[in-house]
Design an enzyme around this catalytic site. Structure first.
Site, mmCIF file in Angstrom:
data_model
loop_
_atom_site.group_PDB
_atom_site.id
_atom_site.type_symbol
_atom_site.label_atom_id
_atom_site.label_comp_id
_atom_site.label_asym_id
_atom_site.label_seq_id
_atom_site.Cartn_x
_atom_site.Cartn_y
_atom_site.Cartn_z
ATOM 1 N N ARG A 74 0.842 -1.198 0.000
ATOM 2 C CA ARG A 74 0.000 0.000 0.000
ATOM 3 C C ARG A 74 0.878 1.250 0.000
ATOM 4 O O ARG A 74 1.971 1.243 0.558
ATOM 5 C CB ARG A 74 -0.901 0.033 1.241
ATOM 6 C CG ARG A 74 -2.158 -0.803 1.089
ATOM 7 C CD ARG A 74 -3.062 -0.651 2.279
ATOM 8 N NE ARG A 74 -2.510 -1.283 3.458
ATOM 9 C CZ ARG A 74 -1.926 -0.648 4.460
ATOM 10 N NH1 ARG A 74 -1.844 0.682 4.467
ATOM 11 N NH2 ARG A 74 -1.443 -1.304 5.482
ATOM 12 N N TYR A 202 -1.561 -3.618 -7.184
ATOM 13 C CA TYR A 202 -1.228 -4.456 -6.028
ATOM 14 C C TYR A 202 -2.202 -4.306 -4.864
ATOM 15 O O TYR A 202 -2.487 -3.183 -4.413
ATOM 16 C CB TYR A 202 0.187 -4.126 -5.511
ATOM 17 C CG TYR A 202 0.573 -5.052 -4.387
ATOM 18 C CD1 TYR A 202 1.112 -6.306 -4.665
ATOM 19 C CD2 TYR A 202 0.339 -4.716 -3.060
ATOM 20 C CE1 TYR A 202 1.418 -7.193 -3.639
ATOM 21 C CE2 TYR A 202 0.645 -5.602 -2.035
ATOM 22 C CZ TYR A 202 1.188 -6.831 -2.332
ATOM 23 O OH TYR A 202 1.485 -7.702 -1.335
ATOM 24 N N LYS A 211 -9.542 -2.357 1.630
ATOM 25 C CA LYS A 211 -9.282 -1.209 2.507
ATOM 26 C C LYS A 211 -10.062 0.030 2.068
ATOM 27 O O LYS A 211 -10.535 0.801 2.897
ATOM 28 C CB LYS A 211 -7.791 -0.882 2.544
ATOM 29 C CG LYS A 211 -6.901 -2.060 2.852
ATOM 30 C CD LYS A 211 -7.077 -2.581 4.250
ATOM 31 C CE LYS A 211 -5.971 -3.573 4.536
ATOM 32 N NZ LYS A 211 -6.045 -4.304 5.747
ATOM 33 N N HIS A 231 -10.523 -2.414 11.516
ATOM 34 C CA HIS A 231 -9.434 -3.259 11.010
ATOM 35 C C HIS A 231 -9.210 -4.405 12.001
ATOM 36 O O HIS A 231 -8.237 -4.413 12.744
ATOM 37 C CB HIS A 231 -8.172 -2.373 10.889
ATOM 38 C CG HIS A 231 -7.066 -2.963 10.087
ATOM 39 N ND1 HIS A 231 -5.778 -2.500 10.173
ATOM 40 C CD2 HIS A 231 -7.037 -3.963 9.180
ATOM 41 C CE1 HIS A 231 -5.001 -3.184 9.356
ATOM 42 N NE2 HIS A 231 -5.745 -4.086 8.746
ATOM 43 N N SER A 253 -1.407 -3.910 10.031
ATOM 44 C CA SER A 253 -1.089 -4.866 8.967
ATOM 45 C C SER A 253 0.194 -5.622 9.304
ATOM 46 O O SER A 253 1.154 -5.027 9.802
ATOM 47 C CB SER A 253 -0.881 -4.139 7.640
ATOM 48 O OG SER A 253 -2.042 -3.433 7.296
ATOM 49 N N CYS A 255 0.890 -7.913 11.566
ATOM 50 C CA CYS A 255 1.224 -8.132 12.981
ATOM 51 C C CYS A 255 0.567 -9.413 13.505
ATOM 52 O O CYS A 255 0.413 -9.579 14.717
ATOM 53 C CB CYS A 255 0.792 -6.958 13.841
ATOM 54 S SG CYS A 255 1.829 -5.505 13.637
ATOM 55 N N LYS A 257 -2.640 -10.941 12.530
ATOM 56 C CA LYS A 257 -4.101 -11.106 12.649
ATOM 57 C C LYS A 257 -4.537 -12.467 12.107
ATOM 58 O O LYS A 257 -5.352 -13.146 12.705
ATOM 59 C CB LYS A 257 -4.850 -9.994 11.895
ATOM 60 C CG LYS A 257 -4.855 -8.662 12.631
ATOM 61 C CD LYS A 257 -5.970 -7.728 12.159
ATOM 62 C CE LYS A 257 -5.839 -7.309 10.718
ATOM 63 N NZ LYS A 257 -4.587 -6.547 10.443
ATOM 64 N N THR A 258 -3.978 -12.848 10.950
ATOM 65 C CA THR A 258 -4.388 -14.129 10.349
ATOM 66 C C THR A 258 -3.995 -15.281 11.281
ATOM 67 O O THR A 258 -4.770 -16.228 11.470
ATOM 68 C CB THR A 258 -3.745 -14.294 8.949
ATOM 69 O OG1 THR A 258 -3.962 -13.087 8.217
ATOM 70 C CG2 THR A 258 -4.345 -15.460 8.199
ATOM 71 N N ASN A 259 -2.805 -15.187 11.875
ATOM 72 C CA ASN A 259 -2.371 -16.259 12.778
ATOM 73 C C ASN A 259 -3.280 -16.373 14.006
ATOM 74 O O ASN A 259 -3.641 -17.471 14.424
ATOM 75 C CB ASN A 259 -0.930 -16.030 13.243
ATOM 76 C CG ASN A 259 0.065 -16.167 12.106
ATOM 77 O OD1 ASN A 259 -0.262 -16.736 11.064
ATOM 78 N ND2 ASN A 259 1.255 -15.637 12.290
ATOM 79 N N ASP A 282 -9.219 -9.728 8.938
ATOM 80 C CA ASP A 282 -8.748 -8.367 8.619
ATOM 81 C C ASP A 282 -9.758 -7.262 8.909
ATOM 82 O O ASP A 282 -9.370 -6.202 9.352
ATOM 83 C CB ASP A 282 -8.349 -8.306 7.139
ATOM 84 C CG ASP A 282 -7.465 -7.110 6.817
ATOM 85 O OD1 ASP A 282 -6.604 -6.766 7.636
ATOM 86 O OD2 ASP A 282 -7.652 -6.510 5.744
ATOM 87 N N ASN A 379 6.348 -8.622 1.862
ATOM 88 C CA ASN A 379 4.898 -8.389 1.850
ATOM 89 C C ASN A 379 4.219 -9.248 0.772
ATOM 90 O O ASN A 379 3.169 -8.897 0.257
ATOM 91 C CB ASN A 379 4.593 -6.904 1.613
ATOM 92 C CG ASN A 379 3.132 -6.550 1.915
ATOM 93 O OD1 ASN A 379 2.521 -7.097 2.836
ATOM 94 N ND2 ASN A 379 2.564 -5.651 1.119
ATOM 95 N N ARG A 381 1.940 -12.219 -0.659
ATOM 96 C CA ARG A 381 0.606 -12.506 -0.117
ATOM 97 C C ARG A 381 -0.023 -13.736 -0.741
ATOM 98 O O ARG A 381 0.342 -14.154 -1.839
ATOM 99 C CB ARG A 381 -0.309 -11.308 -0.412
ATOM 100 C CG ARG A 381 0.129 -9.997 0.233
ATOM 101 C CD ARG A 381 -0.488 -9.821 1.567
ATOM 102 N NE ARG A 381 0.032 -8.684 2.309
ATOM 103 C CZ ARG A 381 -0.550 -8.213 3.408
ATOM 104 N NH1 ARG A 381 -1.651 -8.755 3.885
ATOM 105 N NH2 ARG A 381 -0.027 -7.205 4.062
ATOM 106 N N GLY A 506 0.202 -20.290 18.710
ATOM 107 C CA GLY A 506 -0.834 -21.073 19.414
ATOM 108 C C GLY A 506 -0.870 -20.778 20.907
ATOM 109 O O GLY A 506 -1.922 -20.859 21.558
ATOM 110 N N ASN A 508 -0.778 -18.104 22.342
ATOM 111 C CA ASN A 508 -1.606 -16.931 22.664
ATOM 112 C C ASN A 508 -2.957 -17.335 23.247
ATOM 113 O O ASN A 508 -3.656 -16.526 23.861
ATOM 114 C CB ASN A 508 -1.795 -16.044 21.420
ATOM 115 C CG ASN A 508 -0.485 -15.399 20.995
ATOM 116 O OD1 ASN A 508 0.426 -15.246 21.817
ATOM 117 N ND2 ASN A 508 -0.362 -15.042 19.727
#
Ligand code: SAT
Ligand code: MN
Length: 598
Positions: A74, A202, A211, A231, A253, A255, A257-259, A282, A379, A381, A506, A508
């Protein structure tokens, strides 16, 4: 000129005509969402080299795409909010006068699609027909954008039917043009439900449902209509009792989130009956329910996740998800078996790789500290459909969404913020969110690892004034008779040698357990100036062999002097936001300063 079917909605057809006059495509194709059309577009992209079809046995339906090396993230300094009045965009956003901006960009769009096809993508953010759903149409000359939008949103005929004869849709225009960085623009006209993007191809710059719409335009609409666009990931925790709880979490972004959204609990938690399921990684749209609780949906239909670091150890669910029907962007190509690779996928790189720029990759040149030597771009993806996610919650498509028990804010901070703390109230929780800061990542162009204020992880995504945004958050709290509890976490605190203190991933789950127990009134806490922290024994460390209790104490330590310095930074940031900053947050700041000095 329009292929497939004609569009009967005259608002849509006349807009398409206007844009076609400027961009001058050779033909216009309506995206219907059918398998036949999608397959034909994949074929086309493979024939032009825009996509490489990956191993059909190992990774069916998967493709590799390489973006232009000048176009990999971005571009916040080229992103604009174009409101009639400058002050409505706020002091944090870039602003351009809407008329001036349109004049300038119309010049750039003129003839930009000559010889190309313009695709018309009708799409829905949220399940079609849901009270949360909002509709958009993106015009683009990029097949890659079409194929990504078909994964990331509910695109095609159903969305077009849902728009019906009305004018209530977001008009998005994207032209690849010649990818000239100095003329790259991502601009939003929130007062006109319109987004224009040019000279990029992109991710968040061009997948306009993401976004641009689901955060910048939607946050503006949310303020007007009384809801929030955030977000945030959304996850479900099934507790040993069988009860299901839902949590939203906002992190900048790249950090994790997906995990977190796809976390697999450690085996002791699995034995006790805990399960985590994913609803989104997201974006969350949040509304006040008639029961006084906050309800959330994920408006997207896919994951646009960071590839590097994703592995069997860190996120097996994501790895499983991307084995099918996925588009990879800027990862490395394993030419021996026509699959993909990225740093962190396996300990050692395969012997024959093509790097993300399409060049032979020499492992001898590889230097862990220098991203320019990486095989995959930091980055890079994956774009993967939520339907491939093995831990997707069965509430994912529920038009009413899920009731939220807790909101978590988090950032990437080496020092200062403890592993977890809870705010005292909704208002102090809004303060915690407003005061968030994080070290920058590769998700946006610019220097990496610099601490910057990133309130609610929304700094690049609020479509109006930041002070008004905080006021809107405070107002939302007043409408909730049963608001979520608000927490802050930091998985990234390090020791004096720069090593992470907390194992993360995990593990977390151990922090999530405390959060859920606090929501249920089942865990004690110690009160500190910044809020409530776990008692030493309340974060379970069983089975964490490399971990001792003193590490936990360090992770939960609050240093008053460090915090006092932080408050000065927060105050500077508030002052930068300017006169629309709500007094309630200054008063939170003053009270905290007082508690820290008492
Ligand atoms: O490129 S995106 O904006 O879609 C991804 C991100 O930065 O979170
Ligand atoms: Mn994001």
């Amino acid at each position: 000129m329009l292929k497939n079917t004609d569009i009967s909605n005259r608002f849509i057809s006349s807009w398409i005509e206007d844009i076609a006059k400027i961009t001058q495509p050779k033909e216009i194709v309506l995206i219907d969402g059918s398998n036949e059309q999608t397959e034909a577009l994949r074929e086309l992209a493979c024939s032009t080299g825009e996509l490489i079809r990956l191993n059909t046995e190992k990774m069916p339906g998967c493709y590799l795409h390489r973006s232009n090396p000048n176009d990999v993230a971005r571009v916040e300094d080229r992103t604009f909010i174009c409101t009639e009045k400058r002050e409505d965009a706020g002091s944090i956003n870039n602003w351009m006068d809407p008329d001036e901006c349109k004049k300038k960009l119309t010049g750039l769009y003129r003839g930009a699609m000559k010889g190309k096809t313009m695709y018309v993508i009708p799409y829905s953010m949220g399940s079609v027909g849901s009270q949360f759903a909002k509709y958009g149409i993106e015009l683009t000359d990029s097949v890659y954008v079409v194929l990504n939008m078909l994964i990331m949103t509910r695109a095609g005929k159903d969305a077009l039917d849902a728009i019906g004869d009305g004018d209530n849709f977001v008009r998005g225009l994207h032209a690849t043009a010649d990818l000239d960085e100095s003329n790259r623009y991502i601009v939003h006209f929130p007062e006109e439900n319109t987004i224009w993007s040019i000279n990029s191809a992109y991710g968040g710059n061009v997948l306009l449902g993401k976004k641009c719409f689901a955060l910048r335009i939607a946050s503006y609409l949310g303020r007007r209509e009384g809801w929030l666009a955030e977000h945030m990931l959304i996850l479900e925790i099934e507790c040993p009792s069988g009860e299901k709880k839902y949590i939203c979490a906002a992190f900048p972004s790249a950090c994790g989130k997906t995990n977190l959204a796809m976390l697999i609990p450690p085996s002791i938690y699995q034995k006790r009956g805990y399960k985590i399921r994913c609803l989104g990684d997201d974006i969350a749209w949040l509304r006040v329910g008639s029961d006084g609780r906050l309800w959330a949906i994920n408006p997207e239909n896919g994951f646009f996740g960071v590839a590097p670091g994703t592995s069997e150890k860190t996120n097996p669910n994501a790895l499983f998800t991307v084995q099918k029907s996925t588009i990879f962007t800027n990862v490395a190509h394993n030419i021996d078996n026509n699959t993909v690779w990225w740093e962190g996928l396996t300990d050692n790189a395969p012997s024959h790789l093509t790097d993300w720029k399409g060049n032979h990759w020499d492992p001898k040149q590889y230097n862990k500290k220098d991203p320019s030597t990486f095989a995959a771009h930091p980055n890079s993806r994956f774009t993967a459909p939520t339907s491939e996610c093995p831990c997707l919650s069965d509430k994912f498509n529920d038009p009413d969404g899920v009731p939220i028990s807790a909101i978590i804010f988090g950032g990437r901070r080496e020092h200062l913020t403890p592993l977890v703390y809870q705010s005292r109230s909704w208002q102090s929780g809004v303060f915690v969110g407003s005061a968030m800061a994080s070290e920058t990542t590769a998700a946006a162009v610019g220097k990496i690892g610099i601490v910057r204020r990133d309130p609610m992880a929304m700094r690049p995504f609020v479509g109006y004034d930041m002070g008004d945004y905080f006021t809107h958050w405070l107002d939302m709290g007043k409408k909730l008779s049963n608001p979520p509890k608000i927490f802050h976490v930091n998985w990234f605190r390090t020791d004096k040698d720069g090593r992470f203190l907390w194992p993360g991933f995990g593990e977390n789950m151990r922090v999530l357990e405390w959060i859920i127990k606090r929501c249920n009134g089942e865990a004690e806490a110690r009160e500190e100036a910044i809020g409530y922290l776990p008692l030493d024994n309340d974060i379970c460390t069983d089975d964490l062999d490399i971990f001792d209790k003193s590490t936990l104490s360090e992770l939960l330590r609050v240093d008053a002097n460090e915090w006092l310095c932080e408050l000065d930074e927060i105050e500077k940031f508030y002052n930068e936001i300017g006169k629309r900053m709500p007094v309630e947050l200054y008063s939170e700041l003053d009270c905290l300063r007082k508690r820290l000095t008492d």
